[in-house]
Design an enzyme around this catalytic site. Structure first.
Site, PDB file in Angstrom:
ATOM      1  N   HIS A  72       1.064  -1.293  -0.020  1.00  0.00           N
ATOM      2  CA  HIS A  72       0.055   0.073  -0.118  1.00  0.00           C
ATOM      3  C   HIS A  72       0.928   1.272   0.016  1.00  0.00           C
ATOM      4  CE1 HIS A  72      -4.348  -1.625   1.634  1.00  0.00           C
ATOM      5  NE2 HIS A  72      -3.814  -2.372   0.576  1.00  0.00           N
ATOM      6  N   TYR A 201      -9.305   5.324   7.725  1.00  0.00           N
ATOM      7  CA  TYR A 201      -9.339   5.670   9.102  1.00  0.00           C
ATOM      8  C   TYR A 201     -10.600   6.947   9.101  1.00  0.00           C
ATOM      9  CZ  TYR A 201      -5.189   3.327   9.970  1.00  0.00           C
ATOM     10  OH  TYR A 201      -4.082   2.093  10.197  1.00  0.00           O
ATOM     11  N   PRO A 293      -4.053   0.123  18.873  1.00  0.00           N
ATOM     12  CA  PRO A 293      -3.861  -0.258  17.329  1.00  0.00           C
ATOM     13  C   PRO A 293      -4.196   0.692  16.113  1.00  0.00           C
ATOM     14  CG  PRO A 293      -5.922  -1.121  18.286  1.00  0.00           C
ATOM     15  CD  PRO A 293      -5.304  -0.474  19.366  1.00  0.00           C
ATOM     16  N   LYS A 297       1.070  -0.254  14.987  1.00  0.00           N
ATOM     17  CA  LYS A 297       2.584  -0.211  15.505  1.00  0.00           C
ATOM     18  C   LYS A 297       2.830  -1.685  16.292  1.00  0.00           C
ATOM     19  CE  LYS A 297       3.711   3.274  13.574  1.00  0.00           C
ATOM     20  NZ  LYS A 297       4.329   3.042  12.107  1.00  0.00           N
ATOM     21  N   TYR A 384       3.855   6.718  10.106  1.00  0.00           N
ATOM     22  CA  TYR A 384       2.973   5.438   9.814  1.00  0.00           C
ATOM     23  C   TYR A 384       3.877   4.456   9.038  1.00  0.00           C
ATOM     24  CZ  TYR A 384      -1.311   3.165   8.372  1.00  0.00           C
ATOM     25  OH  TYR A 384      -2.356   1.905   8.479  1.00  0.00           O
TER      26      TYR A 384
END
Length: 391
Positions: A72, A201, A293, A297, A384
């Site tokens: 991704h 998200y 979550p 990580k 990220y």
């Protein structure tokens, strides 16, 4: 029985460590309290940073991940009914993440260990660690009604948050830092195609939502929920209806629903134990730290711990103590940055019951800054995909 390294826990961190040590010619045994099926049945992480991908390649178990995993280059933030893409690849100089379920990763590691004929003891009960403050640590366990003892040079505590290793350290020798969040995540796994090509998200007045995936035909969805909720009260239809409410119109229309394969509620917490070394006992992964979550990580931090620990053990058996002496400090420097990012994303995207109107407007302004500013998008993207190592 005598080995160089006793590894407690056959989750990803213990299995990766065992594989790396095997490739370096170091003898290790892994002790696991549960059955292989139980270990494989745990539904956990699915987003891998480059560090985790590289480590699996180094361990020689990355082939299926590269063949079946989904690379991704971005994620989407859904704010106020509008999606905003964060270009991970473009903002970080070409970095990306890999979507590959922890179950599959664990299966690859277990298969490799079995093929190599390496020692793994499943259903090892009443595991106890002793004498780790000396040069001759010991591990004992009960198997088939018989008590066994393993003598070793070092012990790797990869046995999770509730494991025996951290619990065996004197309370005066360890400091725990913790933040417990006032909500949980209700997760649903289904054999349905993902609603979008990349993770979504979503922040919404009804609560956070996440649209994730494990493959092109298996999806993982999450809803923020109260800790008082019971998973039995959430039918599949109720879950899908609530998820649609928190998505934008296009995603809600594209959502393919189906029967759940697994449904559960997980509480959220941030946790760090310091230090991570106690004589010849070394903590790694969830035994030393937990992250909410939101920032993806948990597994990645475990992989970075194991990267440091494998190198430290290889140096140790080569005659140098530099790696084990600096292990805790090196890990914690990286851990706290990941903890900060996960805490920040959790605060930014969830609805807290005690947030006042001023704080809510301030959070909305911060979200606007993140999506509208190149610096804001870059900060999110760099964290990220995973910050570089500072060896």
């Amino acid at each position: 029985m005598r080995v160089q390294v006793a590894i407690i826990g056959a989750g990803p961190s213990g299995l990766i460590l065992g594989q790396l040590l095997h490739k370096a010619g170091i003898e290790a045994i892994i002790l696991e309290a549960h059955t292989p099926d139980y270990v494989l049945g745990r539904i956990r992480a699915g987003v891998l940073e480059q560090v985790a991908v590289d480590l699996l390649d180094e361990a020689g178990v990355g082939a299926r991940m590269h063949a079946e995993g989904l690379a991704h280059n971005g994620i989407e933030l859904l704010i106020g009914g509008t999606r905003h893409r964060i270009d991970l690849h473009g903002l970080t100089g070409g970095k990306q993440v890999m979507v590959y379920g922890q179950t599959e990763l664990t299966r690859d590691l277990m298969d490799a260990r079995k093929a190599a004929g390496l020692a793994t003891v499943y259903e090892a009960k009443e595991v106890a660690v002793a004498d780790f403050d000396t040069d001759h640590p010991r591990v004992s366990y009960l198997k088939d009604g018989l008590r066994h003892e393993v003598q070793c040079d070092v012990i790797a505590g990869c046995d999770g948050f509730h494991g025996v290793c951290r619990a065996s350290v004197p309370k005066t020798a360890i400091t725990n830092f913790e933040r417990v969040y006032p909500f949980g995540w209700l997760g649903l796994l289904s054999d349905t195609p993902p609603v979008a090509e990349e993770l979504i998200y979503a922040t919404h007045e009804r609560g956070f939502a996440l649209c994730s995936m494990r493959s092109r035909t298996r999806s993982r969805y999450y809803l923020q929920c109260a800790l008082t909720e019971k998973v039995e009260e959430w039918s599949d239809d109720r879950f899908w209806d609530e998820l649609r409410r928190r998505l934008d119109p296009q995603a809600a229309a594209d959502l393919v629903t189906g029967k759940s394969l697994e449904k559960s509620i997980a509480p959220l917490r941030s946790f760090v134990a310091e230090p991570m070394r106690f004589g010849r006992l070394f903590l790694a992964g969830d035994a030393a730290h937990i992250v909410p979550p939101t920032g993806a990580k948990g597994l990645n931090l475990a992989a970075s711990d194991v990267r440091y620990l494998a190198r430290a053990f290889i140096e140790f058996f080569g005659g140098s103590t530099a790696g084990i002496d600096h292990y805790s400090a090196r890990c914690l420097r990286r851990i706290w940055k990941a903890e900060r990012f996960s805490w920040w994303m959790t605060n930014l995207l969830h609805r807290f019951p005690d947030t006042n109107p001023f704080e809510q407007r301030a959070l909305e302004a911060e979200l606007d800054y993140v999506i509208a500013s190149h610096a804001g998008r870059t900060t999110l993207a760099e964290n990220y995909v995973g910050l570089p190592f500072e060896d």
